[in-house]
Design a protein around this motif. Structure first.
Motif, PDB file in Angstrom:
ATOM      1  N   THR A 104       0.895  -1.236   0.010  1.00  0.00           N
ATOM      2  CA  THR A 104      -0.037   0.134   0.018  1.00  0.00           C
ATOM      3  C   THR A 104       0.813   1.112   0.072  1.00  0.00           C
ATOM      4  O   THR A 104       2.081   0.991   0.158  1.00  0.00           O
ATOM      5  N   VAL A 105       0.660   2.498  -0.518  1.00  0.00           N
ATOM      6  CA  VAL A 105       1.015   3.502  -0.299  1.00  0.00           C
ATOM      7  C   VAL A 105       0.180   4.801   0.077  1.00  0.00           C
ATOM      8  O   VAL A 105      -1.107   4.691  -0.450  1.00  0.00           O
ATOM      9  N   VAL A 106       0.549   5.833   0.797  1.00  0.00           N
ATOM     10  CA  VAL A 106      -0.023   7.015   1.211  1.00  0.00           C
ATOM     11  C   VAL A 106       1.110   8.034   1.125  1.00  0.00           C
ATOM     12  O   VAL A 106       2.056   7.878   1.917  1.00  0.00           O
ATOM     13  N   LEU A 107       0.654   9.238   0.354  1.00  0.00           N
ATOM     14  CA  LEU A 107       1.614  10.371   0.530  1.00  0.00           C
ATOM     15  C   LEU A 107       1.080  11.616   0.554  1.00  0.00           C
ATOM     16  O   LEU A 107      -0.016  11.881   0.345  1.00  0.00           O
ATOM     17  N   LEU A 108       1.919  12.558   1.240  1.00  0.00           N
ATOM     18  CA  LEU A 108       1.382  14.071   1.300  1.00  0.00           C
ATOM     19  C   LEU A 108       2.406  14.895   0.891  1.00  0.00           C
ATOM     20  O   LEU A 108       3.658  14.606   1.238  1.00  0.00           O
ATOM     21  N   CYS A 109       1.969  15.726  -0.145  1.00  0.00           N
ATOM     22  CA  CYS A 109       2.892  16.925  -0.564  1.00  0.00           C
ATOM     23  C   CYS A 109       2.422  18.190  -0.033  1.00  0.00           C
ATOM     24  O   CYS A 109       1.137  18.606  -0.149  1.00  0.00           O
ATOM     25  N   ILE A 110       3.311  19.134   0.248  1.00  0.00           N
ATOM     26  CA  ILE A 110       2.880  20.396   0.714  1.00  0.00           C
ATOM     27  C   ILE A 110       3.765  21.360   0.164  1.00  0.00           C
ATOM     28  O   ILE A 110       4.953  21.411  -0.007  1.00  0.00           O
ATOM     29  N   ASP A 111       3.031  22.564  -0.535  1.00  0.00           N
ATOM     30  CA  ASP A 111       3.793  23.444  -1.174  1.00  0.00           C
ATOM     31  C   ASP A 111       4.102  24.431  -0.005  1.00  0.00           C
ATOM     32  O   ASP A 111       3.166  25.290   0.528  1.00  0.00           O
ATOM     33  N   PRO A 112       5.500  24.848   0.725  1.00  0.00           N
ATOM     34  CA  PRO A 112       5.455  25.507   1.548  1.00  0.00           C
ATOM     35  C   PRO A 112       5.321  27.291   1.257  1.00  0.00           C
ATOM     36  O   PRO A 112       5.130  28.145   2.299  1.00  0.00           O
ATOM     37  N   LEU A 113       5.352  27.629   0.112  1.00  0.00           N
ATOM     38  CA  LEU A 113       5.280  29.042  -0.135  1.00  0.00           C
ATOM     39  C   LEU A 113       3.819  29.519  -0.334  1.00  0.00           C
ATOM     40  O   LEU A 113       3.525  30.557   0.309  1.00  0.00           O
ATOM     41  N   THR A 114       2.990  28.709  -0.715  1.00  0.00           N
ATOM     42  CA  THR A 114       1.384  28.839  -0.789  1.00  0.00           C
ATOM     43  C   THR A 114       0.830  28.417   0.488  1.00  0.00           C
ATOM     44  O   THR A 114      -0.343  28.555   0.798  1.00  0.00           O
ATOM     45  N   GLY A 115       1.417  27.339   1.164  1.00  0.00           N
ATOM     46  CA  GLY A 115       0.747  26.598   2.340  1.00  0.00           C
ATOM     47  C   GLY A 115      -0.454  25.799   1.849  1.00  0.00           C
ATOM     48  O   GLY A 115      -1.654  25.962   2.485  1.00  0.00           O
ATOM     49  N   ARG A 116      -0.195  24.992   0.755  1.00  0.00           N
ATOM     50  CA  ARG A 116      -1.323  24.282   0.526  1.00  0.00           C
ATOM     51  C   ARG A 116      -0.692  22.750   0.428  1.00  0.00           C
ATOM     52  O   ARG A 116       0.345  22.494   0.358  1.00  0.00           O
ATOM     53  N   ALA A 117      -1.693  21.894   0.374  1.00  0.00           N
ATOM     54  CA  ALA A 117      -1.583  20.535   0.652  1.00  0.00           C
ATOM     55  C   ALA A 117      -2.255  19.481  -0.612  1.00  0.00           C
ATOM     56  O   ALA A 117      -3.303  19.914  -1.001  1.00  0.00           O
ATOM     57  N   LEU A 118      -1.586  18.438  -0.952  1.00  0.00           N
ATOM     58  CA  LEU A 118      -2.139  17.440  -1.999  1.00  0.00           C
ATOM     59  C   LEU A 118      -1.945  16.142  -1.390  1.00  0.00           C
ATOM     60  O   LEU A 118      -0.663  15.813  -0.751  1.00  0.00           O
ATOM     61  N   TRP A 119      -2.745  15.204  -1.536  1.00  0.00           N
ATOM     62  CA  TRP A 119      -2.336  13.689  -1.065  1.00  0.00           C
ATOM     63  C   TRP A 119      -2.946  13.005  -2.161  1.00  0.00           C
ATOM     64  O   TRP A 119      -3.757  13.023  -2.746  1.00  0.00           O
ATOM     65  N   ALA A 120      -2.284  11.618  -2.017  1.00  0.00           N
ATOM     66  CA  ALA A 120      -2.726  10.094  -2.666  1.00  0.00           C
ATOM     67  C   ALA A 120      -2.494   9.352  -1.950  1.00  0.00           C
ATOM     68  O   ALA A 120      -1.849   8.972  -1.025  1.00  0.00           O
ATOM     69  N   HIS A 121      -3.360   8.202  -2.270  1.00  0.00           N
ATOM     70  CA  HIS A 121      -2.968   6.692  -1.749  1.00  0.00           C
ATOM     71  C   HIS A 121      -3.554   5.647  -2.796  1.00  0.00           C
ATOM     72  O   HIS A 121      -4.387   5.810  -3.490  1.00  0.00           O
ATOM     73  N   TRP A 122      -2.983   4.425  -2.142  1.00  0.00           N
ATOM     74  CA  TRP A 122      -3.350   3.184  -2.946  1.00  0.00           C
ATOM     75  C   TRP A 122      -3.463   2.082  -1.949  1.00  0.00           C
ATOM     76  O   TRP A 122      -2.427   1.652  -1.294  1.00  0.00           O
ATOM     77  N   GLY A 123      -4.668   1.388  -1.538  1.00  0.00           N
ATOM     78  CA  GLY A 123      -4.666   0.498  -0.504  1.00  0.00           C
ATOM     79  C   GLY A 123      -5.320   1.166   0.781  1.00  0.00           C
ATOM     80  O   GLY A 123      -6.255   1.750   0.685  1.00  0.00           O
ATOM     81  N   ASP A 124      -4.929   0.499   1.913  1.00  0.00           N
ATOM     82  CA  ASP A 124      -5.766   0.705   3.004  1.00  0.00           C
ATOM     83  C   ASP A 124      -4.764   1.417   3.943  1.00  0.00           C
ATOM     84  O   ASP A 124      -5.157   1.611   5.161  1.00  0.00           O
ATOM     85  N   SER A 125      -3.537   1.857   3.737  1.00  0.00           N
ATOM     86  CA  SER A 125      -2.835   2.872   4.461  1.00  0.00           C
ATOM     87  C   SER A 125      -3.709   4.287   4.464  1.00  0.00           C
ATOM     88  O   SER A 125      -4.076   4.456   3.373  1.00  0.00           O
TER      89      SER A 125
END
Length: 262
Positions: free
Chosen positions: A109-130
């Motif tokens: 499984t995989v789960v990930l979080l990305c954050i743009d520190p300049l704008t203070g915004r977040a995106l995430w994605a996952h596959w599975g049950d994590s």
């Protein structure tokens, strides 16, 4: 482990902590990591491997290394970019599967979080049950939805208004890196604007299946630091003494004011 991430041009400061425990298993097949590229962005990810013969651990490590390596090469903050990170992991694990008979069915499984520190915004994605949980004002604001057979049955109305934790065959996945997936990864379509006090939890099922969301909230509300939050949740799970306790891993990301701009 606790890390503070903030540059002079960053709108917010991130405070990050991580934990991983073997539980009652012979080996730990969870793996996690993070990368801070300063103005270019921050990414953290967690994988939970499966496949036996120790190759679940290999699948998890390959997945995390592929995600972070691809992010380092191309740290674009966009949904398509996150999809490409998971695609890189899928390609990497698939390439390794034919190398030996014991690796043929390894997956993660995989789960990930990305954050743009300049704008203070977040995106995430996952596959599975994590899972990824986003907390605001000490309460769960958003959470990912498992790619599991049980979740599909919930959507079909077979188990109306049931908690996946209580259902049989909860761990049978419908999608994961390296698996014969019925469903694709899920990527957040629109980035989320972060506020001071927001908190993220990325975790394997060894944590969330033994800890209700209300308990996560209570631990968050009584913890002064993200490492303390993780310690309190981990202790709550481990002291249950379950004889088959799965590997347990988590990443905590707290969002606060950047002292450099205040």
């Amino acid at each position: 482990m606790i890390t503070h991430i903030a540059g002079e041009s960053h709108r917010l400061q991130l405070t990050v902590s991580a934990v991983t425990e073997r539980g009652a298993r012979a080996t730990n097949e969870d793996y996690l990591g993070m990368i801070d590229l300063g103005r270019q962005g921050f990414c953290c990810t967690l994988a939970d491997g499966a496949g036996g013969h120790g190759n679940g651990a290999l699948a998890a490590r390959l997945t995390v290394d592929a995600v972070l390596g691809a992010y380092r090469e191309n740290p674009l903050f966009a949904p398509a970019s996150l999809a490409s990170l998971i695609s890189r992991a899928e390609h990497t694990v698939s390439e390794e599967q034919p190398m030996s008979k014991s690796r043929m069915h390894m997956s993660a499984t995989v789960v990930l979080l990305c954050i743009d520190p300049l704008t203070g915004r977040a995106l995430w994605a996952h596959w599975g049950d994590s899972r990824l949980y986003c907390f605001r004002d000490g309460k769960v604001l958003r959470m990912t939805e498992d790619h599991s057979v049980v979740q599909q049955l919930l959507h079909a109305g077979v188990y109306p208004r049931s908690d996946p934790r209580t259902l049989p065959n909860r761990s049978v996945l419908a999608g994961a890196v390296g698996a014969d997936s019925q469903v694709p990864p899920t990527v957040l379509h629109e980035s989320m604007d972060l506020l001071e006090g927001d908190a993220f939890l990325l975790c394997s099922d060894g944590l969330w299946e033994n800890l209700h969301e209300s308990e996560m909230e209570s631990a968050l509300q009584t913890s002064e630091r993200p490492d303390a939050w993780l310690h309190n949740m981990t202790t709550s799970v481990m002291t249950q003494g379950r004889p088959h306790q799965d590997n347990l891993s988590a990443l905590a990301v707290w969002v606060g004011a950047n002292p450099a701009v205040n």
